[in-house]
Scaffold this motif. Structure first.
Motif, mmCIF file in Angstrom:
data_model
loop_
_atom_site.group_PDB
_atom_site.id
_atom_site.type_symbol
_atom_site.label_atom_id
_atom_site.label_comp_id
_atom_site.label_asym_id
_atom_site.label_seq_id
_atom_site.Cartn_x
_atom_site.Cartn_y
_atom_site.Cartn_z
ATOM 1 N N VAL A 71 40.240 62.901 41.625
ATOM 2 C CA VAL A 71 38.919 63.330 42.099
ATOM 3 C C VAL A 71 38.327 64.377 41.153
ATOM 4 O O VAL A 71 37.134 64.397 40.888
ATOM 5 N N LEU A 72 39.212 65.242 40.602
ATOM 6 C CA LEU A 72 38.739 66.346 39.754
ATOM 7 C C LEU A 72 38.890 66.060 38.258
ATOM 8 O O LEU A 72 38.913 66.991 37.449
ATOM 9 N N VAL A 92 41.824 75.479 39.387
ATOM 10 C CA VAL A 92 42.327 74.615 40.456
ATOM 11 C C VAL A 92 43.651 74.000 40.020
ATOM 12 O O VAL A 92 43.771 73.483 38.908
ATOM 13 N N ILE A 93 44.623 74.096 40.895
ATOM 14 C CA ILE A 93 45.922 73.463 40.632
ATOM 15 C C ILE A 93 46.091 72.340 41.643
ATOM 16 O O ILE A 93 46.069 72.586 42.855
ATOM 17 N N SER A 112 34.485 64.531 48.328
ATOM 18 C CA SER A 112 33.291 65.356 48.125
ATOM 19 C C SER A 112 33.605 66.808 48.504
ATOM 20 O O SER A 112 33.118 67.742 47.854
ATOM 21 N N ILE A 113 34.435 67.003 49.518
ATOM 22 C CA ILE A 113 34.843 68.378 49.893
ATOM 23 C C ILE A 113 35.653 69.020 48.751
ATOM 24 O O ILE A 113 35.447 70.173 48.397
ATOM 25 N N ILE A 114 36.570 68.231 48.183
ATOM 26 C CA ILE A 114 37.426 68.746 47.098
ATOM 27 C C ILE A 114 36.577 69.187 45.898
ATOM 28 O O ILE A 114 36.780 70.268 45.337
ATOM 29 N N LYS A 115 35.595 68.368 45.533
ATOM 30 C CA LYS A 115 34.716 68.726 44.406
ATOM 31 C C LYS A 115 33.917 69.989 44.717
ATOM 32 O O LYS A 115 33.722 70.842 43.851
ATOM 33 N N ASP A 116 33.490 70.064 45.957
ATOM 34 C CA ASP A 116 32.722 71.211 46.408
ATOM 35 C C ASP A 116 33.566 72.492 46.325
ATOM 36 O O ASP A 116 33.130 73.509 45.767
#
Lengths: 209, 209
Positions: free
Chosen positions: A108-109, A6-7, A87-91
């Protein structure tokens, strides 16, 4: 199976960060997320997407932010958008390789491996040039004002939802002045850096072939 | 004739910035300057080099800095060292390719072409690890204290002599977390970036052969 990477890209307004992110995603054959996360958030939260678009990348404000009808949910639209997007980003990050622009995605990450957190900036004169060109703004002064206004909103948003300082190296892997190599040169640099860091990374498009 | 290029390096204490600078200079076959600029400054200014070493990378302080004997010269030792070093840095940059660590060299050379201004940083935990190892400090707390103290001195120095903020992207081309690729990986990255930016650059050593 290819490795998921992920970038995340934070960016000064007018630095070309979004365009760089799009082109990096295209070059690596991976997904690109920025405003389109709002539509996913709208579906997931059931909140009207017009309301969410208004709250996009803005800090919550106790006086001016729209409050949602009281019930089991709480917080402003801005807060709800941030939580839902997070939560979408983590998913997404656990499922696929992608480039994510803004949305405090580096924060978030922060506990995710295989991330590269990039900040794109540029000298003010170059940003004024780009903004005038892209938004058909005629005067330098008006472009400068728009840059100051947008950066201020991004700074408030980032600093409201994270414990970090916006606009520099805090929480980042790398920060690049996009005017040094230009947009396409910066894209090349980032793509090369990805392959240098993760030599076993293969574009998902290529794996499917 | 090969092109002259200058790489300046600002760095957080414990990030490995100095070592990276040394290795980049070696890999490119160009000169390396950091504390050794003081000896050149001592020769040029006639000021005792012990006094200059004490003032190295420290902001002038009206109460504690040593004042030079009054005469035609004015300012503290710190000021004189900064002015002398700045003139030496400009002189070197116009004559040869080199890597310069610290000394506000990015600011001093802001009007010079063919410069790459790099800032090296790293997460606190990695810096603590490095400092403990290199300076034989035993506790994390003592290493953390030394990092905070040294960064504070560097920040004061940089912000006293420039109109910029220390510790980020201000005036820089690029900022790199040295723990991402490690010291040697970061050296490779910078060397590749130099060749990408200036394809006609040839190591002086190679030209002489």
């Amino acid at each position: 199976m290819s490795r998921n990477i992920v970038i995340t890209i934070g960016r000064e307004f007018g630095s070309g960060g979004r365009e760089i992110g799009q082109k990096v995603a295209k070059a690596l054959g991976i997904s690109f997320y920025d405003k389109n996360l709002i539509d996913i958030a709208a579906k997931k939260s059931g909140i009207n997407s017009d309301l969410l678009y208004q709250a996009d990348e803005k800090a919550s404000n106790p006086f001016f932010s729209a409050y949602l009808p009281t019930g089991t949910d709480y917080g402003t639209v801005n807060d709800r958008l941030f939580w839902t997007q997070s939560s979408i980003i983590k998913d997404l990050a656990s499922k696929e390789s992608c480039v994510i622009v803004g949305r405090c995605s580096d924060y978030v990450l922060e506990d995710f491996d295989n991330c590269m957190h990039i900040y794109i900036f540029a000298p003010l004169a170059k940003r004024i040039e780009r903004i005038k060109d892209r938004y058909l703004i005629e005067s330098d002064a008006a472009a400068r004002k728009e840059i100051a206004r947008t950066d201020k909103i991004r700074r408030s948003y980032y600093q409201y939802y994270t414990d970090r300082k916006w606009g520099g190296v805090d929480g980042k892997t790398m920060a690049i002045d996009s005017s040094f190599y230009g947009v396409d040169g910066t894209v090349d640099l980032i793509v090369n850096m990805v392959h240098k860091k993760w030599p076993d990374f293969v574009s998902p498009e290529k794996t499917e072939e």
